[in-house]
Motif scaffolding. Structure first.
Motif, short mmCIF file in Angstrom:
data_model
loop_
_atom_site.label_atom_id
_atom_site.label_comp_id
_atom_site.label_asym_id
_atom_site.label_seq_id
_atom_site.Cartn_x
_atom_site.Cartn_y
_atom_site.Cartn_z
N THR A 120 -3.66 -17.30 100.90
CA THR A 120 -4.97 -17.20 100.28
C THR A 120 -5.81 -18.36 100.77
OG1 THR A 120 -4.01 -16.18 98.32
CG2 THR A 120 -6.21 -17.15 98.08
N ALA A 121 -7.06 -18.08 101.16
CA ALA A 121 -7.95 -19.15 101.62
C ALA A 121 -8.59 -19.85 100.42
CB ALA A 121 -9.05 -18.57 102.52
N TYR A 122 -8.64 -21.16 100.48
CA TYR A 122 -9.34 -22.00 99.51
C TYR A 122 -10.19 -22.98 100.31
CZ TYR A 122 -5.90 -20.33 96.14
OH TYR A 122 -5.11 -19.54 95.35
N LEU A 123 -11.47 -22.66 100.48
CA LEU A 123 -12.36 -23.48 101.31
C LEU A 123 -13.45 -24.11 100.46
CD1 LEU A 123 -12.80 -21.09 104.37
CD2 LEU A 123 -11.14 -22.93 104.08
N GLU A 124 -13.78 -25.33 100.82
CA GLU A 124 -14.84 -26.09 100.14
C GLU A 124 -15.94 -26.36 101.16
OE1 GLU A 124 -16.34 -27.73 96.73
OE2 GLU A 124 -14.29 -27.03 96.86
N PHE A 125 -17.14 -25.82 100.89
CA PHE A 125 -18.30 -26.05 101.76
C PHE A 125 -19.17 -27.11 101.11
CE2 PHE A 125 -16.84 -21.88 102.90
CZ PHE A 125 -17.11 -21.75 104.25
N SER A 126 -19.55 -28.11 101.88
CA SER A 126 -20.47 -29.15 101.40
C SER A 126 -21.79 -28.97 102.13
CB SER A 126 -19.91 -30.54 101.68
OG SER A 126 -18.67 -30.71 101.02
N VAL A 127 -22.88 -28.97 101.36
CA VAL A 127 -24.23 -28.77 101.92
C VAL A 127 -24.93 -30.13 101.93
CG1 VAL A 127 -26.40 -27.52 101.67
CG2 VAL A 127 -24.24 -26.43 100.99
N TYR A 128 -25.48 -30.51 103.09
CA TYR A 128 -26.08 -31.83 103.28
C TYR A 128 -27.55 -31.74 103.67
CZ TYR A 128 -21.37 -33.86 103.63
OH TYR A 128 -20.09 -34.28 103.39
N ARG A 129 -28.28 -32.79 103.30
CA ARG A 129 -29.61 -33.07 103.84
C ARG A 129 -29.63 -34.56 104.15
NH1 ARG A 129 -33.78 -32.92 99.77
NH2 ARG A 129 -33.43 -30.68 99.64
N ASP A 130 -29.80 -34.90 105.42
CA ASP A 130 -29.85 -36.30 105.86
C ASP A 130 -28.65 -37.11 105.35
OD1 ASP A 130 -32.32 -35.79 107.07
OD2 ASP A 130 -33.39 -36.23 105.19
N ASP A 131 -27.43 -36.60 105.56
CA ASP A 131 -26.18 -37.26 105.18
C ASP A 131 -26.03 -37.45 103.67
OD1 ASP A 131 -25.23 -37.42 107.78
OD2 ASP A 131 -26.23 -39.34 108.14
N THR A 167 -17.37 -23.51 96.53
CA THR A 167 -15.95 -23.19 96.68
C THR A 167 -15.80 -21.71 96.95
OG1 THR A 167 -15.38 -24.95 95.13
CG2 THR A 167 -13.70 -23.28 95.54
N CYS A 168 -15.04 -21.38 98.00
CA CYS A 168 -14.81 -19.99 98.37
C CYS A 168 -13.31 -19.71 98.43
CB CYS A 168 -15.43 -19.67 99.73
SG CYS A 168 -17.22 -19.83 99.77
N THR A 169 -12.91 -18.57 97.88
CA THR A 169 -11.52 -18.16 97.92
C THR A 169 -11.44 -16.72 98.41
OG1 THR A 169 -11.56 -17.40 95.64
CG2 THR A 169 -10.85 -19.66 96.01
N SER A 170 -10.29 -16.37 98.96
CA SER A 170 -10.07 -15.00 99.41
C SER A 170 -8.97 -14.37 98.58
CB SER A 170 -9.67 -14.99 100.89
OG SER A 170 -8.35 -15.48 101.04
N ALA A 171 -8.79 -13.09 98.78
CA ALA A 171 -7.62 -12.42 98.21
C ALA A 171 -6.39 -12.90 98.98
CB ALA A 171 -7.78 -10.91 98.36
N SER A 172 -5.22 -12.56 98.50
CA SER A 172 -3.99 -12.88 99.23
C SER A 172 -3.96 -12.00 100.47
CB SER A 172 -2.78 -12.61 98.34
OG SER A 172 -1.59 -12.92 99.03
N LEU A 173 -3.97 -12.66 101.64
CA LEU A 173 -4.08 -11.94 102.90
C LEU A 173 -2.79 -12.04 103.70
CD1 LEU A 173 -7.61 -13.24 104.01
CD2 LEU A 173 -7.06 -11.07 102.91
#
Length: 176
Positions: free
Chosen positions: A123-134, A141-147
């Motif tokens: 299962t994917a467990y991804l963390e996306f961080s959004v930036y403006r000028d550092d 947080t994004c997750t998938s089904a069991s793949l």
């Protein structure tokens, strides 16, 4: 009557050469090498076993070290281009995803399809961080089904951070 001749003169009462008893007892018998051969074989086998154990332990430690380095790399956020295909931790994100504002005003990612490229079910467990000028504006947080291997699914993404408008960079890392 005749007397026997006197014994030859020996100073200090010593016995003639060859007749003296040895002060050290019987000399050891030579020729029995079986014990030494057996001890040599046992020692060689012990040395071989100990050496093999050290090699196996060294290989184990090296593999653990490689896994730690790989996990550390997955936990370190790296930049991805919004909407472009990328690979992270043996998951491939197909192109076409976007960072948007959800219905209650928080960050969201839509259209993120993840494919499992490993040989294991995961299962994917991804963390996306959004930036403006550092400066981090928010995290998603994004997750998938069991793949299973080579399976894909649309990721479920959520955030509790308010959408702040313009951003200039997105980074991805493992959630944990």
């Amino acid at each position: 009557m005749t007397q026997p001749p006197p014994p030859p003169y020996q100073p200090f009462g010593q016995q003639p050469y060859g007749q003296q008893p040895s002060p050290y007892g019987q000399p050891p018998k030579k020729g029995n090498k079986t014990l030494w051969i057996v001890l040599g074989i046992v020692g060689g086998v012990l040395l071989l076993c100990c050496g093999s154990g050290v090699v196996v332990f060294g290989l184990f430690v090296n593999e653990v070290d490689n896994q730690i380095d790989e996990e550390r790399e997955n936990d370190t956020p790296r930049q991805v281009a919004v909407g472009e295909e990328f690979e992270h931790d043996d998951f491939v994100a197909e192109s076409g995803w976007t960072v948007t504002r959800d219905d209650i005003g928080d960050f969201d990612i839509t259209g993120l399809t993840l494919s499992n490229e490993s040989d294991d079910t995961r299962t994917a467990y991804l963390e996306f961080s959004v930036y403006r000028d550092d400066t981090i504006l928010g995290e998603i947080t994004c997750t998938s089904a069991s793949l299973g291997p080579d399976e894909s699914s649309v990721a479920d993404c959520y955030s509790i951070d308010d959408f702040m408008g313009d951003f200039d960079e997105v980074r991805v890392a493992d959630s944990f």
